[in-house]
Design a protein around this motif. Structure first.
Motif, PDB file in Angstrom:
ATOM      1  N   ALA A  25     -39.940  -6.002 -17.641  1.00 17.63           N
ATOM      2  CA  ALA A  25     -39.559  -6.723 -16.418  1.00 17.63           C
ATOM      3  C   ALA A  25     -39.612  -5.789 -15.213  1.00 17.63           C
ATOM      4  CB  ALA A  25     -38.167  -7.325 -16.577  1.00 17.63           C
ATOM      5  N   GLN A  26     -39.206  -4.545 -15.402  1.00 21.11           N
ATOM      6  CA  GLN A  26     -39.272  -3.586 -14.298  1.00 21.11           C
ATOM      7  C   GLN A  26     -40.715  -3.231 -13.965  1.00 21.11           C
ATOM      8  OE1 GLN A  26     -36.574  -0.257 -14.619  1.00 21.11           O
ATOM      9  NE2 GLN A  26     -35.088  -1.552 -15.648  1.00 21.11           N
ATOM     10  N   LEU A  27     -41.519  -3.023 -14.984  1.00 19.27           N
ATOM     11  CA  LEU A  27     -42.927  -2.699 -14.749  1.00 19.27           C
ATOM     12  C   LEU A  27     -43.638  -3.811 -13.990  1.00 19.27           C
ATOM     13  CD1 LEU A  27     -43.873  -1.041 -18.136  1.00 19.27           C
ATOM     14  CD2 LEU A  27     -43.830   0.056 -15.870  1.00 19.27           C
ATOM     15  N   ALA A  28     -43.223  -5.042 -14.209  1.00 21.79           N
ATOM     16  CA  ALA A  28     -43.859  -6.184 -13.540  1.00 21.79           C
ATOM     17  C   ALA A  28     -43.660  -6.147 -12.020  1.00 21.79           C
ATOM     18  CB  ALA A  28     -43.323  -7.491 -14.113  1.00 21.79           C
ATOM     19  N   VAL A  29     -42.600  -5.470 -11.555  1.00 23.60           N
ATOM     20  CA  VAL A  29     -42.326  -5.426 -10.116  1.00 23.60           C
ATOM     21  C   VAL A  29     -42.410  -4.008  -9.542  1.00 23.60           C
ATOM     22  CG1 VAL A  29     -40.937  -7.534 -10.139  1.00 23.60           C
ATOM     23  CG2 VAL A  29     -39.814  -5.313 -10.476  1.00 23.60           C
ATOM     24  N   LEU A  30     -42.859  -3.057 -10.357  1.00 21.61           N
ATOM     25  CA  LEU A  30     -42.986  -1.675  -9.908  1.00 21.61           C
ATOM     26  C   LEU A  30     -44.406  -1.419  -9.409  1.00 21.61           C
ATOM     27  CD1 LEU A  30     -41.196   0.925  -9.903  1.00 21.61           C
ATOM     28  CD2 LEU A  30     -42.344   1.540 -12.037  1.00 21.61           C
ATOM     29  N   LYS A  31     -44.515  -0.829  -8.229  1.00 22.31           N
ATOM     30  CA  LYS A  31     -45.826  -0.478  -7.688  1.00 22.31           C
ATOM     31  C   LYS A  31     -46.531   0.480  -8.646  1.00 22.31           C
ATOM     32  CE  LYS A  31     -44.668  -1.078  -2.811  1.00 22.31           C
ATOM     33  NZ  LYS A  31     -44.506  -0.388  -1.504  1.00 22.31           N
ATOM     34  N   PRO A  32     -47.868   0.530  -8.621  1.00 20.91           N
ATOM     35  CA  PRO A  32     -48.607   1.410  -9.534  1.00 20.91           C
ATOM     36  C   PRO A  32     -48.165   2.874  -9.486  1.00 20.91           C
ATOM     37  CG  PRO A  32     -50.107  -0.106  -8.481  1.00 20.91           C
ATOM     38  CD  PRO A  32     -48.761  -0.301  -7.813  1.00 20.91           C
ATOM     39  N   ASP A  33     -47.724   3.339  -8.318  1.00 20.96           N
ATOM     40  CA  ASP A  33     -47.264   4.729  -8.205  1.00 20.96           C
ATOM     41  C   ASP A  33     -45.735   4.825  -8.147  1.00 20.96           C
ATOM     42  OD1 ASP A  33     -47.012   3.562  -5.720  1.00 20.96           O
ATOM     43  OD2 ASP A  33     -47.711   5.318  -4.616  1.00 20.96           O
ATOM     44  N   PRO A 137     -22.946  14.327 -21.803  1.00 21.56           N
ATOM     45  CA  PRO A 137     -22.671  12.901 -21.624  1.00 21.56           C
ATOM     46  C   PRO A 137     -23.715  12.118 -20.841  1.00 21.56           C
ATOM     47  CG  PRO A 137     -21.116  14.234 -20.368  1.00 21.56           C
ATOM     48  CD  PRO A 137     -21.930  15.172 -21.194  1.00 21.56           C
ATOM     49  N   THR A 138     -24.337  12.734 -19.849  1.00 23.72           N
ATOM     50  CA  THR A 138     -25.246  11.978 -18.992  1.00 23.72           C
ATOM     51  C   THR A 138     -26.701  12.278 -19.317  1.00 23.72           C
ATOM     52  OG1 THR A 138     -23.590  12.002 -17.242  1.00 23.72           O
ATOM     53  CG2 THR A 138     -25.837  11.421 -16.604  1.00 23.72           C
ATOM     54  N   LEU A 139     -27.445  11.226 -19.556  1.00 21.34           N
ATOM     55  CA  LEU A 139     -28.881  11.311 -19.815  1.00 21.34           C
ATOM     56  C   LEU A 139     -29.572  10.592 -18.651  1.00 21.34           C
ATOM     57  CD1 LEU A 139     -30.735  10.913 -23.056  1.00 21.34           C
ATOM     58  CD2 LEU A 139     -31.308   9.311 -21.270  1.00 21.34           C
ATOM     59  N   ILE A 140     -30.494  11.269 -18.012  1.00 21.18           N
ATOM     60  CA  ILE A 140     -31.236  10.676 -16.896  1.00 21.18           C
ATOM     61  C   ILE A 140     -32.698  10.617 -17.311  1.00 21.18           C
ATOM     62  CG2 ILE A 140     -31.908  10.907 -14.472  1.00 21.18           C
ATOM     63  CD1 ILE A 140     -29.297  12.711 -14.248  1.00 21.18           C
ATOM     64  N   PHE A 141     -33.283   9.426 -17.214  1.00 21.28           N
ATOM     65  CA  PHE A 141     -34.703   9.350 -17.550  1.00 21.28           C
ATOM     66  C   PHE A 141     -35.484   8.699 -16.426  1.00 21.28           C
ATOM     67  CE2 PHE A 141     -33.126   5.379 -19.405  1.00 21.28           C
ATOM     68  CZ  PHE A 141     -34.125   4.446 -19.150  1.00 21.28           C
ATOM     69  N   LYS A 142     -36.704   9.225 -16.282  1.00 24.36           N
ATOM     70  CA  LYS A 142     -37.652   8.697 -15.301  1.00 24.36           C
ATOM     71  C   LYS A 142     -38.871   8.236 -16.070  1.00 24.36           C
ATOM     72  CE  LYS A 142     -36.312  12.119 -11.862  1.00 24.36           C
ATOM     73  NZ  LYS A 142     -36.786  13.253 -11.073  1.00 24.36           N
ATOM     74  N   MET A 143     -39.404   7.095 -15.676  1.00 25.78           N
ATOM     75  CA  MET A 143     -40.652   6.605 -16.250  1.00 25.78           C
ATOM     76  C   MET A 143     -41.559   6.149 -15.127  1.00 25.78           C
ATOM     77  SD  MET A 143     -39.673   4.423 -19.633  1.00 25.78           S
ATOM     78  CE  MET A 143     -38.780   5.160 -20.979  1.00 25.78           C
ATOM     79  N   SER A 144     -42.844   6.438 -15.299  1.00 25.84           N
ATOM     80  CA  SER A 144     -43.818   6.096 -14.271  1.00 25.84           C
ATOM     81  C   SER A 144     -45.194   5.999 -14.891  1.00 25.84           C
ATOM     82  CB  SER A 144     -43.808   7.177 -13.184  1.00 25.84           C
ATOM     83  OG  SER A 144     -44.806   6.934 -12.226  1.00 25.84           O
ATOM     84  N   ARG A 145     -46.067   5.229 -14.251  1.00 23.31           N
ATOM     85  CA  ARG A 145     -47.460   5.186 -14.693  1.00 23.31           C
ATOM     86  C   ARG A 145     -48.187   6.465 -14.319  1.00 23.31           C
ATOM     87  NH1 ARG A 145     -46.512   0.026 -12.263  1.00 23.31           N
ATOM     88  NH2 ARG A 145     -46.405  -1.611 -13.836  1.00 23.31           N
ATOM     89  N   GLN A 146     -47.658   7.165 -13.299  1.00 21.74           N
ATOM     90  CA  GLN A 146     -48.256   8.420 -12.809  1.00 21.74           C
ATOM     91  C   GLN A 146     -47.493   9.597 -13.400  1.00 21.74           C
ATOM     92  OE1 GLN A 146     -50.971   8.113 -10.820  1.00 21.74           O
ATOM     93  NE2 GLN A 146     -50.694   5.919 -11.075  1.00 21.74           N
ATOM     94  N   PRO A 147     -48.143  10.766 -13.527  1.00 21.49           N
ATOM     95  CA  PRO A 147     -47.420  11.953 -14.004  1.00 21.49           C
ATOM     96  C   PRO A 147     -46.194  12.245 -13.138  1.00 21.49           C
ATOM     97  CG  PRO A 147     -49.774  12.371 -13.934  1.00 21.49           C
ATOM     98  CD  PRO A 147     -49.553  11.035 -13.271  1.00 21.49           C
ATOM     99  N   LEU A 148     -45.149  12.667 -13.778  1.00 23.64           N
ATOM    100  CA  LEU A 148     -43.892  12.967 -13.057  1.00 23.64           C
ATOM    101  C   LEU A 148     -43.794  14.430 -12.705  1.00 23.64           C
ATOM    102  CD1 LEU A 148     -41.653  10.766 -15.321  1.00 23.64           C
ATOM    103  CD2 LEU A 148     -42.153  10.345 -12.943  1.00 23.64           C
TER     104      LEU A 148
END
Length: 148
Positions: A25-33, A137-148
Motif C-alpha cells: 500500500a505504501q509502495l503504491a503511493v511512493l514516488k519512484p525515488d 529497543p528501537t529498530l529503524i528501517f528505510k526502504m526504497s526503490r533507489q539505493p540508500l
C-alpha cells in the motif's frame, strides 16, 4: 492519485498484522525515488518477547501505572512482523527494494515513572545491548526503490 516523497511512522508497524499488504500500500503511493522510514520496537526487545504472554488486563494495568499517562485505550495488539532485520530484508527483496536497518537505544516510555525499573534497565539491559545489538529497543528501517 497523490504520490509521496517519504512515508514515516513512529511506533506503528509493530501493530501491523499483514506486513506485505502494508508495504505494498505504501509502495503504491511512493514516488519512484521516495523512501519509507519506520521507527519501531525490536522484535527481540524484552517487552516484545513477553508481550503476548501477558494477559491484556495486566498489560493495561501496567501501562496505566508506568505508561507516561497512557491508558488501556492506548493498548493495541502487536504482531512484530516488521520488527526484525531478517524479516525486513526478505520483504524488501521480494519487492526489489533496498533496505537499511539501524538500531538505537532509548529507554522505553513506560519506564519513565519508575526509578527502580530505570535502574534495572540501565544495570542489566544496557550491557546486554552492547553484546547483542538486536536487543536494542528501537529498530529503524528505510526502504526504497533507489539505493540508500
Amino acid at each position: 492519485g497523490q504520490m509521496f516523497d517519504a512515508i514515516y511512522s513512529h511506533m506503528v508497524v509493530e501493530h501491523i498484522d499483514d506486513a506485505a499488504r502494508f508495504l505494498d500500500a505504501q509502495l503504491a503511493v511512493l514516488k519512484p525515488d521516495g523512501v519509507m522510514i519506520h521507527s519501531t520496537v525490536s522484535k527481540y526487545y524484552w517487552s516484545s518477547l513477553i508481550n503476548n504472554l501477558v494477559p491484556d488486563g495486566i498489560k493495561n494495568a501496567l501501562i496505566e501505572k508506568l505508561g507516561s499517562g497512557r491508558t488501556s485505550i492506548d493498548v493495541f495488539p502487536a504482531h512484530y512482523l516488521l520488527n526484525a532485520e531478517g524479516d525486513l530484508r526478505k520483504l524488501a527483496q521480494a519487492r526489489n527494494l533496498h533496505c537499511k536497518v539501524t538500531r538505537s537505544d532509548q529507554a522505553p516510555g513506560y519506564l519513565r515513572r519508575s526509578t527502580i525499573l530505570m535502574l534495572i534497565y540501565t544495570a542489566i539491559h544496557k550491557p546486554l545491548q552492547a553484546l547483542f545489538p538486536a536487543l536494542r529497543p528501537t529498530l529503524i528501517f528505510k526502504m526504497s526503490r533507489q539505493p540508500l
